[in-house]
Write a protein that holds these residues in place. Structure first.
Motif, PDB file in Angstrom:
ATOM      1  N   ILE A   1       0.854  -1.191   0.000  1.00 48.73           N
ATOM      2  CA  ILE A   1       0.000   0.000   0.000  1.00 48.73           C
ATOM      3  C   ILE A   1       0.892   1.244   0.000  1.00 48.73           C
ATOM      4  O   ILE A   1       1.851   1.340   0.768  1.00 48.73           O
ATOM      5  CB  ILE A   1      -0.907  -0.010   1.242  1.00 48.73           C
ATOM      6  N   ARG A   2       0.571   2.172  -0.893  1.00 48.79           N
ATOM      7  CA  ARG A   2       1.352   3.402  -1.027  1.00 48.79           C
ATOM      8  C   ARG A   2       0.705   4.506  -0.200  1.00 48.79           C
ATOM      9  O   ARG A   2      -0.448   4.870  -0.422  1.00 48.79           O
ATOM     10  CB  ARG A   2       1.430   3.823  -2.491  1.00 48.79           C
ATOM     11  N   VAL A   3       1.452   5.028   0.746  1.00 48.43           N
ATOM     12  CA  VAL A   3       0.967   6.076   1.638  1.00 48.43           C
ATOM     13  C   VAL A   3       1.698   7.378   1.336  1.00 48.43           C
ATOM     14  O   VAL A   3       2.939   7.406   1.300  1.00 48.43           O
ATOM     15  CB  VAL A   3       1.181   5.684   3.111  1.00 48.43           C
ATOM     16  N   LEU A   4       0.936   8.431   1.092  1.00 49.01           N
ATOM     17  CA  LEU A   4       1.491   9.774   0.986  1.00 49.01           C
ATOM     18  C   LEU A   4       1.293  10.446   2.344  1.00 49.01           C
ATOM     19  O   LEU A   4       0.160  10.707   2.768  1.00 49.01           O
ATOM     20  CB  LEU A   4       0.787  10.575  -0.109  1.00 49.01           C
ATOM     21  N   PHE A   5       2.382  10.687   3.033  1.00 46.24           N
ATOM     22  CA  PHE A   5       2.380  11.199   4.400  1.00 46.24           C
ATOM     23  C   PHE A   5       2.601  12.706   4.333  1.00 46.24           C
ATOM     24  O   PHE A   5       3.692  13.178   4.015  1.00 46.24           O
ATOM     25  CB  PHE A   5       3.495  10.496   5.180  1.00 46.24           C
ATOM     26  N   VAL A   6       1.552  13.478   4.647  1.00 45.40           N
ATOM     27  CA  VAL A   6       1.591  14.935   4.494  1.00 45.40           C
ATOM     28  C   VAL A   6       2.040  15.572   5.800  1.00 45.40           C
ATOM     29  O   VAL A   6       1.388  15.415   6.845  1.00 45.40           O
ATOM     30  CB  VAL A   6       0.212  15.478   4.082  1.00 45.40           C
TER      31      VAL A   6
ATOM     32  N   ALA B   1      -1.933  18.067  -3.134  1.00 45.88           N
ATOM     33  CA  ALA B   1      -2.939  17.962  -4.198  1.00 45.88           C
ATOM     34  C   ALA B   1      -2.342  17.432  -5.492  1.00 45.88           C
ATOM     35  O   ALA B   1      -2.974  16.649  -6.208  1.00 45.88           O
ATOM     36  CB  ALA B   1      -3.602  19.322  -4.431  1.00 45.88           C
ATOM     37  N   SER B   2      -1.122  17.829  -5.801  1.00 45.18           N
ATOM     38  CA  SER B   2      -0.508  17.409  -7.065  1.00 45.18           C
ATOM     39  C   SER B   2       0.081  16.007  -7.001  1.00 45.18           C
ATOM     40  O   SER B   2       0.350  15.403  -8.044  1.00 45.18           O
ATOM     41  CB  SER B   2       0.578  18.408  -7.476  1.00 45.18           C
ATOM     42  N   LEU B   3       0.266  15.459  -5.806  1.00 44.50           N
ATOM     43  CA  LEU B   3       0.905  14.150  -5.670  1.00 44.50           C
ATOM     44  C   LEU B   3      -0.054  13.036  -5.244  1.00 44.50           C
ATOM     45  O   LEU B   3       0.282  11.860  -5.360  1.00 44.50           O
ATOM     46  CB  LEU B   3       2.036  14.229  -4.634  1.00 44.50           C
ATOM     47  N   MET B   4      -1.242  13.392  -4.780  1.00 40.99           N
ATOM     48  CA  MET B   4      -2.087  12.390  -4.123  1.00 40.99           C
ATOM     49  C   MET B   4      -2.654  11.336  -5.072  1.00 40.99           C
ATOM     50  O   MET B   4      -3.030  10.244  -4.630  1.00 40.99           O
ATOM     51  CB  MET B   4      -3.231  13.072  -3.375  1.00 40.99           C
TER      52      MET B   4
ATOM     53  N   ARG C   1      -8.075  24.078   0.602  1.00 38.72           N
ATOM     54  CA  ARG C   1      -9.392  23.897  -0.024  1.00 38.72           C
ATOM     55  C   ARG C   1      -9.264  23.138  -1.336  1.00 38.72           C
ATOM     56  O   ARG C   1     -10.092  22.282  -1.660  1.00 38.72           O
ATOM     57  CB  ARG C   1     -10.061  25.255  -0.257  1.00 38.72           C
ATOM     58  N   ARG C   2      -8.220  23.444  -2.101  1.00 39.37           N
ATOM     59  CA  ARG C   2      -8.023  22.735  -3.380  1.00 39.37           C
ATOM     60  C   ARG C   2      -7.756  21.258  -3.125  1.00 39.37           C
ATOM     61  O   ARG C   2      -8.326  20.387  -3.783  1.00 39.37           O
ATOM     62  CB  ARG C   2      -6.853  23.356  -4.155  1.00 39.37           C
ATOM     63  N   PHE C   3      -6.902  20.968  -2.163  1.00 46.01           N
ATOM     64  CA  PHE C   3      -6.618  19.573  -1.800  1.00 46.01           C
ATOM     65  C   PHE C   3      -7.892  18.868  -1.355  1.00 46.01           C
ATOM     66  O   PHE C   3      -8.216  17.764  -1.830  1.00 46.01           O
ATOM     67  CB  PHE C   3      -5.577  19.528  -0.684  1.00 46.01           C
ATOM     68  N   ARG C   4      -8.637  19.492  -0.481  1.00 48.16           N
ATOM     69  CA  ARG C   4      -9.850  18.879   0.056  1.00 48.16           C
ATOM     70  C   ARG C   4     -10.891  18.653  -1.041  1.00 48.16           C
ATOM     71  O   ARG C   4     -11.476  17.574  -1.149  1.00 48.16           O
ATOM     72  CB  ARG C   4     -10.410  19.772   1.161  1.00 48.16           C
ATOM     73  N   ASP C   5     -11.116  19.690  -1.863  1.00 45.28           N
ATOM     74  CA  ASP C   5     -12.119  19.578  -2.934  1.00 45.28           C
ATOM     75  C   ASP C   5     -11.752  18.494  -3.939  1.00 45.28           C
ATOM     76  O   ASP C   5     -12.612  17.709  -4.377  1.00 45.28           O
ATOM     77  CB  ASP C   5     -12.282  20.924  -3.646  1.00 45.28           C
TER      78      ASP C   5
ATOM     79  N   SER D   1     -13.787  15.049  -4.661  1.00 48.42           N
ATOM     80  CA  SER D   1     -14.383  14.861  -5.991  1.00 48.42           C
ATOM     81  C   SER D   1     -13.819  13.650  -6.725  1.00 48.42           C
ATOM     82  O   SER D   1     -14.512  13.020  -7.525  1.00 48.42           O
ATOM     83  CB  SER D   1     -14.180  16.120  -6.844  1.00 48.42           C
ATOM     84  N   THR D   2     -12.574  13.298  -6.450  1.00 44.80           N
ATOM     85  CA  THR D   2     -11.940  12.175  -7.161  1.00 44.80           C
ATOM     86  C   THR D   2     -11.984  10.877  -6.369  1.00 44.80           C
ATOM     87  O   THR D   2     -11.627   9.822  -6.896  1.00 44.80           O
ATOM     88  CB  THR D   2     -10.475  12.509  -7.484  1.00 44.80           C
ATOM     89  N   GLY D   3     -12.397  10.951  -5.098  1.00 44.67           N
ATOM     90  CA  GLY D   3     -12.477   9.737  -4.293  1.00 44.67           C
ATOM     91  C   GLY D   3     -11.165   9.306  -3.678  1.00 44.67           C
ATOM     92  O   GLY D   3     -11.036   8.152  -3.239  1.00 44.67           O
ATOM     93  N   VAL D   4     -10.174  10.191  -3.634  1.00 53.69           N
ATOM     94  CA  VAL D   4      -8.912   9.859  -2.977  1.00 53.69           C
ATOM     95  C   VAL D   4      -9.176   9.564  -1.498  1.00 53.69           C
ATOM     96  O   VAL D   4      -9.931  10.272  -0.828  1.00 53.69           O
ATOM     97  CB  VAL D   4      -7.904  11.022  -3.125  1.00 53.69           C
ATOM     98  N   LYS D   5      -8.574   8.516  -0.985  1.00 53.35           N
ATOM     99  CA  LYS D   5      -8.779   8.115   0.406  1.00 53.35           C
ATOM    100  C   LYS D   5      -7.829   8.902   1.304  1.00 53.35           C
ATOM    101  O   LYS D   5      -6.609   8.853   1.114  1.00 53.35           O
ATOM    102  CB  LYS D   5      -8.567   6.613   0.559  1.00 53.35           C
ATOM    103  N   VAL D   6      -8.412   9.620   2.242  1.00 54.71           N
ATOM    104  CA  VAL D   6      -7.640  10.480   3.135  1.00 54.71           C
ATOM    105  C   VAL D   6      -7.829   9.999   4.565  1.00 54.71           C
ATOM    106  O   VAL D   6      -8.934   9.669   5.000  1.00 54.71           O
ATOM    107  CB  VAL D   6      -8.081  11.950   3.006  1.00 54.71           C
ATOM    108  N   PHE D   7      -6.738   9.967   5.288  1.00 56.12           N
ATOM    109  CA  PHE D   7      -6.705   9.558   6.695  1.00 56.12           C
ATOM    110  C   PHE D   7      -6.139  10.743   7.481  1.00 56.12           C
ATOM    111  O   PHE D   7      -4.978  11.097   7.276  1.00 56.12           O
ATOM    112  CB  PHE D   7      -5.793   8.334   6.842  1.00 56.12           C
ATOM    113  N   THR D   8      -6.910  11.404   8.239  1.00 56.68           N
ATOM    114  CA  THR D   8      -8.253  11.170   8.725  1.00 56.68           C
ATOM    115  C   THR D   8      -9.271  11.522   7.638  1.00 56.68           C
ATOM    116  O   THR D   8      -9.101  12.499   6.900  1.00 56.68           O
ATOM    117  CB  THR D   8      -8.489  11.998   9.992  1.00 56.68           C
TER     118      THR D   8
END
Length: 272
Positions: free
Chosen positions: A3-8, A46-49, A71-75, A79-86
């Protein structure tokens, strides 16, 4: 395939009384035992997720410093269904502190809060009142005013609360809806002078009530409360965006259990 995790995280953010970078260095390293982990700055998320299975938002700093990018990241994630934790379904600090007004009006045990000058009379009498931004964090923009000054105070985008005298602050840390550990600040004047705390069943029921109210099934939540002189707990905030975890202050077993619970939740979120 792992599983690939992008850690922000913002490893350069200077927080008062805490070293954000140390916590995320150690936590991301621990998660590498379970996933392929890449770190990125919140401005790049936003550009890497799109290349990640799960985006883990950690110590990314107050979003007030980069509201448009957040806001851009969240929107885009929604809209694209990217899974975000939390998960971005949270009703706490993720969407500002307006929930304190909602919970206060509904009779929950929170510090009484209003956001309209017409509702000031709903607040109990106090010597001073705290006026703070609805979208604030880390006490940015917070100020205190006297009762007589409230009617002339501009409350656009602000919340008002009585300044509450309290014995100590206590924080409860959850992964998903499961309690992990608690810490408290015995000195009311030193918010981040935290020590381990063993909550009573009543304490846990208090914290669990807010976690259950929130719409988060996968993620980390921190319930911050203050204990009044009467011994009651009142909610200060429900941090469900990027709560600092103070993992260096818990023992090795609890820290390992927290990492295991976090990894399990991320894995289940990725498979959903």
């Amino acid at each position: 395939m792992p599983i690939r995790v992008l850690f922000v995280t913002d490893l350069t953010y200077q927080a008062r009384g805490r070293r954000y970078c140390d916590e995320d260095i150690h936590l991301s390293d621990a998660l590498r035992e379970h996933f392929t982990v890449s770190l990125c700055h919140p401005l790049d998320a936003a550009s890497l997720m799109a290349d990640a299975d799960v985006v883990v938002v950690r110590n990314s700093g107050p979003v007030v410093h980069y509201e448009a990018d957040y806001r851009r990241f969240r929107d885009e994630a929604l809209s694209t269904g990217v899974k975000v934790f939390t998960e971005l379904s949270g009703k706490g600090d993720q969407v500002g502190k307006g929930y304190l007004v909602e919970l206060s009006a509904a009779g929950y045990p929170v510090i009484p809060t209003v956001d309209d000058a017409a509702d000031i009379d709903r607040l109990p009498d106090a010597g001073t009142y705290v006026v703070k931004p609805r979208n604030g964090a880390d006490s940015i923009g917070l100020r205190t005013v006297g009762r007589d000054d409230l009617p002339g105070t501009d409350l656009a985008g602000m919340l008002v609360q009585p300044r509450v005298a309290f014995e100590h602050e206590v924080s409860f840390y959850f992964v998903d809806r499961s309690f992990q550990y608690a810490l408290f600040a015995p000195d009311p004047d030193v918010r981040w002078g935290l020590e381990p705390y063993e909550p009573t069943p009543a304490d846990l029921a208090f914290a669990q009530r807010f976690v259950d109210w929130n719409d988060v099934d996968h993620g980390i939540q921190r319930v911050d409360a203050c204990r009044t002189s009467d011994g009651d707990l009142l909610l200060v905030e429900l941090e469900d965006l990027n709560p600092y975890l103070s993992l260096d202050l818990v023992d090795a077993d609890r820290r390992a259990a927290f990492v295991a619970a976090t990894a399990d939740s991320i894995g289940r979120l990725a498979a959903r």
